[in-house]
Design a protein around this motif. Structure first.
Motif, PDB file in Angstrom:
ATOM      1  N   TYR A 104      98.246  72.576  97.222  1.00  0.00           N
ATOM      2  CA  TYR A 104      96.864  72.631  97.701  1.00  0.00           C
ATOM      3  C   TYR A 104      96.030  73.601  96.868  1.00  0.00           C
ATOM      4  O   TYR A 104      94.824  73.420  96.719  1.00  0.00           O
ATOM      5  N   VAL A 105      96.677  74.616  96.308  1.00  0.00           N
ATOM      6  CA  VAL A 105      95.985  75.500  95.365  1.00  0.00           C
ATOM      7  C   VAL A 105      95.604  74.698  94.120  1.00  0.00           C
ATOM      8  O   VAL A 105      94.488  74.825  93.591  1.00  0.00           O
TER       9      VAL A 105
ATOM     10  N   MET B  31      90.275  79.023 114.065  1.00  0.00           N
ATOM     11  CA  MET B  31      89.557  80.287 113.982  1.00  0.00           C
ATOM     12  C   MET B  31      88.052  80.078 113.709  1.00  0.00           C
ATOM     13  O   MET B  31      87.304  81.042 113.671  1.00  0.00           O
ATOM     14  N   LYS B  32      87.688  78.831 113.472  1.00  0.00           N
ATOM     15  CA  LYS B  32      86.293  78.448 113.261  1.00  0.00           C
ATOM     16  C   LYS B  32      85.652  79.206 112.073  1.00  0.00           C
ATOM     17  O   LYS B  32      84.491  79.591 112.096  1.00  0.00           O
ATOM     18  N   ILE B  33      86.484  79.378 111.048  1.00  0.00           N
ATOM     19  CA  ILE B  33      85.997  80.113 109.867  1.00  0.00           C
ATOM     20  C   ILE B  33      84.903  79.364 109.146  1.00  0.00           C
ATOM     21  O   ILE B  33      83.980  79.961 108.591  1.00  0.00           O
ATOM     22  N   ASP B  34      84.983  78.018 109.169  1.00  0.00           N
ATOM     23  CA  ASP B  34      83.987  77.240 108.438  1.00  0.00           C
ATOM     24  C   ASP B  34      82.601  77.314 109.063  1.00  0.00           C
ATOM     25  O   ASP B  34      81.627  76.802 108.492  1.00  0.00           O
ATOM     26  N   GLN B  35      82.479  77.968 110.217  1.00  0.00           N
ATOM     27  CA  GLN B  35      81.173  78.122 110.857  1.00  0.00           C
ATOM     28  C   GLN B  35      80.436  79.383 110.422  1.00  0.00           C
ATOM     29  O   GLN B  35      79.317  79.649 110.869  1.00  0.00           O
TER      30      GLN B  35
ATOM     31  N   ALA C  13      87.243  72.143  97.910  1.00  0.00           N
ATOM     32  CA  ALA C  13      88.127  73.146  97.303  1.00  0.00           C
ATOM     33  C   ALA C  13      88.429  74.260  98.287  1.00  0.00           C
ATOM     34  O   ALA C  13      89.570  74.714  98.404  1.00  0.00           O
ATOM     35  N   ARG C  14      87.396  74.701  99.010  1.00  0.00           N
ATOM     36  CA  ARG C  14      87.604  75.735 100.037  1.00  0.00           C
ATOM     37  C   ARG C  14      88.590  75.255 101.093  1.00  0.00           C
ATOM     38  O   ARG C  14      89.513  75.988 101.487  1.00  0.00           O
ATOM     39  N   ASN C  15      88.410  74.020 101.549  1.00  0.00           N
ATOM     40  CA  ASN C  15      89.300  73.479 102.574  1.00  0.00           C
ATOM     41  C   ASN C  15      90.726  73.326 102.062  1.00  0.00           C
ATOM     42  O   ASN C  15      91.692  73.504 102.813  1.00  0.00           O
ATOM     43  N   ALA C  16      90.867  73.008 100.776  1.00  0.00           N
ATOM     44  CA  ALA C  16      92.201  72.909 100.181  1.00  0.00           C
ATOM     45  C   ALA C  16      92.886  74.276 100.170  1.00  0.00           C
ATOM     46  O   ALA C  16      94.091  74.379 100.434  1.00  0.00           O
ATOM     47  N   LEU C  17      92.123  75.325  99.888  1.00  0.00           N
ATOM     48  CA  LEU C  17      92.692  76.682  99.919  1.00  0.00           C
ATOM     49  C   LEU C  17      93.050  77.094 101.344  1.00  0.00           C
ATOM     50  O   LEU C  17      94.055  77.781 101.562  1.00  0.00           O
ATOM     51  N   PHE C  18      92.244  76.654 102.307  1.00  0.00           N
ATOM     52  CA  PHE C  18      92.601  76.887 103.710  1.00  0.00           C
ATOM     53  C   PHE C  18      93.936  76.208 104.034  1.00  0.00           C
ATOM     54  O   PHE C  18      94.797  76.778 104.716  1.00  0.00           O
ATOM     55  N   MET C  19      94.097  74.978 103.540  1.00  0.00           N
ATOM     56  CA  MET C  19      95.341  74.248 103.777  1.00  0.00           C
ATOM     57  C   MET C  19      96.521  74.969 103.122  1.00  0.00           C
ATOM     58  O   MET C  19      97.615  75.011 103.681  1.00  0.00           O
TER      59      MET C  19
END
Length: 258
Positions: free
Chosen positions: A145-146, A253-257, A160-166
């Motif tokens: 995912y990186v 954790m609702k980080i994307d908000q 890309a951000r969501n992939a790093l979250f994954m």
């Protein structure tokens, strides 16, 4: 009882005695012992399995052995020249076996093999297969995912951000050291996206794991953009705890908000 099966696995020596063709093309001296054992064990474990997935592991094992035995083949042995010749012969054979398997798997649909073909040789069709698989969450290991994020960052920063979250969430599946660059990548990505709250949070997380006590960048972000520091500090602490506990979940954790 789940671990007891390992007690009955044959040793490498036994495998070579019972199945000499699994070992005969490898060097016979003590060089590259671990790399050689991985190949022999893989050949034994998958002798009746012609599926694509095990071929990725064999590619890695052959690649590691090829690198090791190629280096060892350059070492001269003053007393036992036949050992030197054996290593040189094994180096040629290993490289041939690796190239043959690379050719055989060139168009493999397996996501792991596709990753290998793209990461080693830059094949665009293999990259596309890898991206589709990674986006579907096929991989259980964080590193894929990186690499997905590295592909997406130029064209789709949110993906890309969501992939790093994954990647961070998938550390629940492995017992490897957490890649500290992930949080710093998220901090840089957040700055590029002008999401200064998220940039603050991920900078603080990065500082924590890097044991960096210089908070000047955090102070500058908070001051320049009037950030709610108390709330962001609390979230940073929650993220640090989640990453350390290998139970990170960005959605929960609702980080994307931010």
């Amino acid at each position: 009882m789940t671990g007891c099966g390992d007690l009955f696995e044959p040793t490498i020596k036994t495998i070579c005695e019972d199945y000499p063709h699994f070992c005969s093309d490898l060097n016979q001296d003590g060089w590259c012992r671990a790399e050689k054992s991985n190949i022999i064990r893989h050949r034994y474990d998958h002798q009746n399995d012609d599926s694509e997935r095990p071929k990725y592991d064999l590619l890695i094992h052959l690649e590691n052995y090829d690198a090791c035995i190629s280096k060892a083949s350059q070492i001269q042995h003053k007393k036992y020249r036949e050992r030197e010749f054996g290593r040189k012969e094994a180096a040629v054979t290993a490289n041939k076996a690796l190239r043959q398997l690379v050719w055989q798997t060139r168009n493999s649909a397996d996501p792991y093999v596709s990753y290998y073909q793209w990461s080693r040789f830059g094949h665009e069709d293999a990259k596309e297969r890898f991206v589709r698989a990674a986006q579907a969450g096929v991989f259980s290991e964080p590193k894929y995912y990186v690499d997905l994020a590295s592909i997406q960052v130029a064209t789709d920063p949110i993906a890309a951000r969501n992939a790093l979250f994954m990647a961070l969430s998938h550390y629940a599946n492995v017992d490897t050291e957490i890649d500290g660059s992930i949080s710093s990548q998220l901090a840089s990505l957040s700055l590029e996206m002008e999401n200064y709250r998220m940039a603050y949070v991920w900078t603080k997380v990065t500082n924590h794991f890097a044991k960096n006590i210089d908070d000047s960048q955090l102070v500058a972000l908070a001051t320049q953009f009037s950030l709610p520091v108390d709330i962001l500090d609390q979230l940073s602490g929650d993220i640090i705890d989640a990453i350390s506990g290998r139970d990170f979940d960005a959605q929960a954790m609702k980080i994307d908000q931010l």
